[in-house]
Motif scaffolding. Sequence first.
Motif, mmCIF file in Angstrom:
data_model
loop_
_atom_site.group_PDB
_atom_site.id
_atom_site.type_symbol
_atom_site.label_atom_id
_atom_site.label_comp_id
_atom_site.label_asym_id
_atom_site.label_seq_id
_atom_site.Cartn_x
_atom_site.Cartn_y
_atom_site.Cartn_z
ATOM 1 N N GLU A 191 1.099 -1.388 0.332
ATOM 2 C CA GLU A 191 0.100 -0.263 -0.232
ATOM 3 C C GLU A 191 0.809 1.423 -0.551
ATOM 4 N N TYR A 192 0.767 1.891 -0.796
ATOM 5 C CA TYR A 192 1.438 3.308 -0.802
ATOM 6 C C TYR A 192 1.090 4.426 -1.382
ATOM 7 N N ASN A 193 1.024 5.548 -1.026
ATOM 8 C CA ASN A 193 0.400 6.849 -1.191
ATOM 9 C C ASN A 193 1.053 8.118 -1.200
ATOM 10 N N PRO A 242 6.342 3.577 -9.137
ATOM 11 C CA PRO A 242 6.310 2.386 -9.099
ATOM 12 C C PRO A 242 7.127 1.795 -7.165
ATOM 13 N N ILE A 243 6.759 0.995 -6.685
ATOM 14 C CA ILE A 243 6.777 1.096 -5.508
ATOM 15 C C ILE A 243 8.049 1.105 -5.057
ATOM 16 N N GLY A 244 9.246 -0.094 -6.234
ATOM 17 C CA GLY A 244 10.139 -0.126 -6.060
ATOM 18 C C GLY A 244 10.892 1.725 -5.702
ATOM 19 N N GLU A 245 10.400 2.053 -6.623
ATOM 20 C CA GLU A 245 11.045 3.430 -6.770
ATOM 21 C C GLU A 245 10.549 4.298 -5.632
ATOM 22 N N ALA A 281 4.891 4.255 2.059
ATOM 23 C CA ALA A 281 4.161 3.031 1.900
ATOM 24 C C ALA A 281 4.920 2.134 2.854
ATOM 25 N N ALA A 282 2.945 0.988 2.789
ATOM 26 C CA ALA A 282 3.172 -0.154 3.741
ATOM 27 C C ALA A 282 3.936 -1.301 3.365
ATOM 28 N N THR A 340 8.029 5.999 5.104
ATOM 29 C CA THR A 340 8.050 7.292 4.919
ATOM 30 C C THR A 340 9.034 8.496 4.777
ATOM 31 N N SER A 341 8.699 9.740 3.659
ATOM 32 C CA SER A 341 8.824 10.798 3.615
ATOM 33 C C SER A 341 8.915 11.782 4.142
ATOM 34 N N ALA A 342 9.966 12.089 4.324
ATOM 35 C CA ALA A 342 10.274 13.849 5.618
ATOM 36 C C ALA A 342 8.443 14.300 5.859
ATOM 37 N N GLY A 343 8.299 14.259 7.085
ATOM 38 C CA GLY A 343 6.464 15.244 7.048
ATOM 39 C C GLY A 343 5.441 14.619 7.066
#
Length: 288
Positions: free
Chosen positions: A60-62, A80-83, A95-96, A138-141
């Motif tokens: 799961e990603y957003n 893409p999830i890898g990227e 991303a989870a 997770t990205s910053a913030g």
Amino acid sequence: MNATATITPDAVFDARTRETFAANYPEVPHKLAHALGAHPLFELEALARLAEALPEASIEYNASDQPLGIDGKPDPTGIPIGETIRNIESSASWAALKNIEQDPAYAALLAELLDELRPAIEARTGRMLKTQAFVFVTSAGGVTPYHFDPEHNILLQLRGSKVMTQFPAGDARFAPDEVHETYHTGGGRELRWDDALLTGGTEFAIAAGEALFVPVMAPHFVQNGREPSVSLSITWRSEWSFAEADARAFNGVLRRFGLRPSAPGRWPAANRGKAAGWRILRKLGAGG
């Protein structure tokens, strides 16, 4: 992926941490220390390869810039999830990776971690059932919106930092009984947010080397720190948690008949009667 776990300390949870956990489990949220450290299984490249190998349903990603309250799950970013994971510093994403124990190396590590806590867990809630592990990148913030989860959960911070704001489990002010009932019959775990709820929450800041225990169905949201974050969630169910869930589902049936059922009791209440009722209905195919 089939990485090898090579840098696991003799004990991830030291004696003092295990004592703290035993004194608070299963209903009191609390911080813990861990010594998992810079484990090779949780380097970004290893996680990217794992994500690319997992089934689609386990990913799961957003976008990471979410409000505290959402209606349903956000859409994927299209990256893409890898990227997404390899470039988490710039992808502005969350991303989870779910059920990472599908990979043998991660399954072995999950078993090692839970074995350290097994005596304290089984003394209170009995045998561990449905043990699972999840990774959050997770990205910053970034923000993980307001929701609840059905498992006993320890969140280990491996890289970066975050603040989780938790709310009392089982309190209908923060998660209405009807939402619990819907969730346990197939609905979502996202909760409606209102700024007025904030005064009832408790903030727990965790950095790398720290962990946080989250009781079953304790509502919470998470705000990431100023750098990318990697967290590992180790979870398990208990017969008590399954009985509480089934009692909630049975209450949903009662509510459809115009009744106003009382909420199931929190631990150590057994909730056996309503749980048995739901399990009978489910066997008869009448629980939907």
